[in-house]
Design an enzyme around this catalytic site. Structure first.
Site, short mmCIF file in Angstrom:
data_model
loop_
_atom_site.label_atom_id
_atom_site.label_comp_id
_atom_site.label_asym_id
_atom_site.label_seq_id
_atom_site.Cartn_x
_atom_site.Cartn_y
_atom_site.Cartn_z
N GLY A 7 0.07 0.35 1.60
CA GLY A 7 1.69 0.97 2.25
C GLY A 7 1.68 -0.24 2.72
O GLY A 7 1.84 -1.34 1.97
N ARG A 8 1.95 0.07 3.85
CA ARG A 8 2.09 -0.99 5.12
C ARG A 8 1.71 -1.85 4.84
O ARG A 8 1.96 -2.93 5.46
CB ARG A 8 2.23 -0.31 6.84
N GLU A 63 -3.91 3.48 6.03
CA GLU A 63 -4.44 2.48 7.21
C GLU A 63 -4.95 1.09 7.16
O GLU A 63 -6.12 1.16 7.33
CB GLU A 63 -5.55 3.29 8.48
N LYS A 65 0.65 13.40 -4.73
CA LYS A 65 0.23 12.84 -3.46
C LYS A 65 0.85 13.20 -2.69
O LYS A 65 1.77 14.19 -1.83
CB LYS A 65 1.60 11.75 -3.39
N MET A 68 7.86 3.43 -0.70
CA MET A 68 7.95 3.87 0.27
C MET A 68 10.05 4.23 1.21
O MET A 68 10.03 3.01 1.19
CB MET A 68 7.14 2.99 1.98
N GLU A 69 10.08 4.90 1.28
CA GLU A 69 12.15 4.53 1.46
C GLU A 69 12.28 4.45 2.35
O GLU A 69 11.83 4.24 3.92
CB GLU A 69 11.67 7.05 1.34
N CYS A 88 5.61 13.74 2.64
CA CYS A 88 6.73 13.69 3.24
C CYS A 88 7.05 14.46 4.72
O CYS A 88 7.12 15.76 4.21
CB CYS A 88 8.18 13.66 2.78
C1 LIG Z 1 8.98 3.74 5.81
C2 LIG Z 1 8.02 4.69 5.33
C3 LIG Z 1 8.57 5.10 4.23
C4 LIG Z 1 7.81 6.40 2.92
N1 LIG Z 1 7.99 6.59 2.00
C5 LIG Z 1 7.69 7.29 0.81
C6 LIG Z 1 7.73 7.95 0.11
O1 LIG Z 1 9.18 8.07 -0.41
N2 LIG Z 1 6.74 8.54 -0.43
C7 LIG Z 1 5.81 8.95 -0.27
O2 LIG Z 1 4.87 9.61 -1.25
N3 LIG Z 1 5.28 7.72 1.07
C8 LIG Z 1 5.65 7.70 1.63
N4 LIG Z 1 5.28 7.13 2.99
C9 LIG Z 1 4.12 7.04 3.02
C10 LIG Z 1 3.10 5.91 2.87
O3 LIG Z 1 3.24 5.77 1.05
C11 LIG Z 1 1.39 5.54 2.81
O4 LIG Z 1 1.41 6.82 2.54
C12 LIG Z 1 1.92 6.13 4.23
O5 LIG Z 1 2.21 5.01 4.79
C13 LIG Z 1 0.41 5.64 5.31
O6 LIG Z 1 -0.22 4.72 3.96
P1 LIG Z 1 -0.70 3.03 5.13
O7 LIG Z 1 -1.20 3.08 6.28
O8 LIG Z 1 -0.83 1.82 3.90
O9 LIG Z 1 0.77 2.59 4.96
C14 LIG Z 1 6.34 6.18 3.94
C15 LIG Z 1 6.33 5.30 4.32
C16 LIG Z 1 6.90 4.82 5.63
C17 LIG Z 1 6.54 3.94 6.64
#
Ligand SMILES: Cc1cc2nc3c(=O)[nH]c(=O)nc-3n(C[C@H](O)[C@H](O)[C@H](O)COP(=O)(O)O)c2cc1C
Length: 337
Positions: free
Chosen positions: A216-217, A194, A132, A1-2, A91
């Site tokens: 992710g988060r 989520e 993705k 996650m960037e 993205c």
């Molecule tokens: C700060 C941030 C940076 C992210 N960077 C990327 C990324 O570089 N590549 C990607 O495929 N998804 C990226 N995502 C999306 C996450 O991989 C993920 O799909 C999204 O947060 C939903 O999943 P979660 O609810 O488990 O966080 C990013 C999300 C956040 C919040």
């Protein structure tokens, strides 16, 4: 996650266990063949066999809109030995979408197909190529078409973040739409979006029909979430990580940040993680409140030394030998974004 889950946090989170695979932050490809050093800067795990130090495979993610340029970069990247190459079709960043990359491609399934096919052809057959996607750009009407374009292009695996670009990060995630995708594509599908708790994971698996989840988060907020989900899936009771187990990992995180990042960004990185951790751990809330106006790494060193000292004393009092951060035994599919 960037900007959040980089090699430092991948290193720390994969030490906890419960994560089978990671995907790097995106590497943006425009119109140039990037030098190897760009790939290794973003994915330093390329120096260690494409794995984190805990041994968890890391796929490197590419983002772009030009099939030929992406394929050339993928070929170079493949030569550095990542555990796989992932393609970003999700993205939502305006600067990325303006140039036709990320989620903007969800309006152009034919380009998605061309990108996946070109990258697949450019990298060795044994190297996994995954993708993705979100459910769409403004709406989800072309979700299945995009998924078919990815599978038809030869991807080995598809991760679906169950929201459109327009839905950004606003709950809920529409996990049931992943089931529609699973019904038509014949490659493994991973559900994402989520998943913050074991209960969310349970409901996501039910709604999507997926066994494989990407967190992710949720993993940043609760580094033990992968372990807990796996224990639940295996029906072996509860697992996870407690604040005392997190303390040495926090110390290791700070140590790596101080050795690998420039002085100006160090304090911010620790506070960024604490800001996520405080949603789960009251102790992190206290720490965050204490440190939020502090930027001097020496003061953070002092604070952390106190926390570690208290942790050592507590362990000695309870008759446990203090150990470095290998406090948890990795369990056996959860991916981290
Ligand atoms: C700060 C941030 C940076 C992210 N960077 C990327 C990324 O570089 N590549 C990607 O495929 N998804 C990226 N995502 C999306 C996450 O991989 C993920 O799909 C999204 O947060 C939903 O999943 P979660 O609810 O488990 O966080 C990013 C999300 C956040 C919040």
């Amino acid at each position: 996650m960037e900007g959040l889950l980089d090699f430092v946090l991948r290193d720390i989170l994969t030490r906890v266990g419960g994560i089978d695979r990671c995907v790097s932050e995106f590497i943006r490809i425009t119109d140039q063949l990037l030098p190897e050093r760009v790939f290794t800067r973003i994915v330093p795990e390329l120096h260690t066999g494409g794995r984190t130090l805990a041994g968890v495979p890391v796929r490197a993610q590419l983002l772009g809109s030009d099939p030929v340029c992406l394929a050339e970069n993928a070929a170079r990247l493949a030569g550095l030995g990542p555990a796989g190459i992932d393609l970003n079709f999700g993205c939502p960043a305006a600067v990325v979408n303006r140039h036709g990359g990320g989620a903007a491609l969800l309006n152009a399934p034919e380009t998605i197909h061309a990108i996946v096919s070109a990258v697949r052809r450019a990298v060795p057959a044994q190297m996994p190529v995954s993708a993705k996607m979100r459910l769409g750009y403004s709406d989800d009407s072309r979700a299945v078409e995009c998924a078919l374009a990815i599978a038809g292009g030869g991807a080995d695996e598809l991760v679906v973040h169950a929201r459109t670009k327009a839905q950004a990060y606003k709950p809920p995630a529409y996990w049931e739409r992943i089931a529609d995708i699973r019904a038509v594509v014949h490659i493994p599908v991973v559900a994402n979006g989520e998943i913050w708790t074991v209960d969310d994971a349970h409901r996501c698996r039910e709604a999507s029909g997926c066994d494989m989840l990407m967190i992710g988060r949720g993993a940043v907020v609760d580094p033990g979430l992968g372990l807990a989900i796996k224990a639940d899936m295996a029906g072996v009771g509860q697992a996870g990580i407690t604040w005392p187990q997190l303390v040495p990992l926090l110390a290791d995180f700070w140590h790596i940040v101080c050795t690998r990042l420039d002085a100006r960004s160090r304090a911010g990185r620790l506070k960024q993680w604490l800001n996520f951790l405080r949603r789960r751990f009251p102790e992190a809330q206290t720490a965050y409140q204490l440190l939020k106006t502090i930027n001097d790494p020496a003061l953070i060193d002092e604070w952390l030394a106190g926390v570690v000292r208290a942790w050592l004393v507590a362990r000695l009092r309870s008759g446990l030998t203090p150990q470095p951060s290998s406090l948890l035994t990795p369990a056996p599919v959860v991916e981290a974004a």
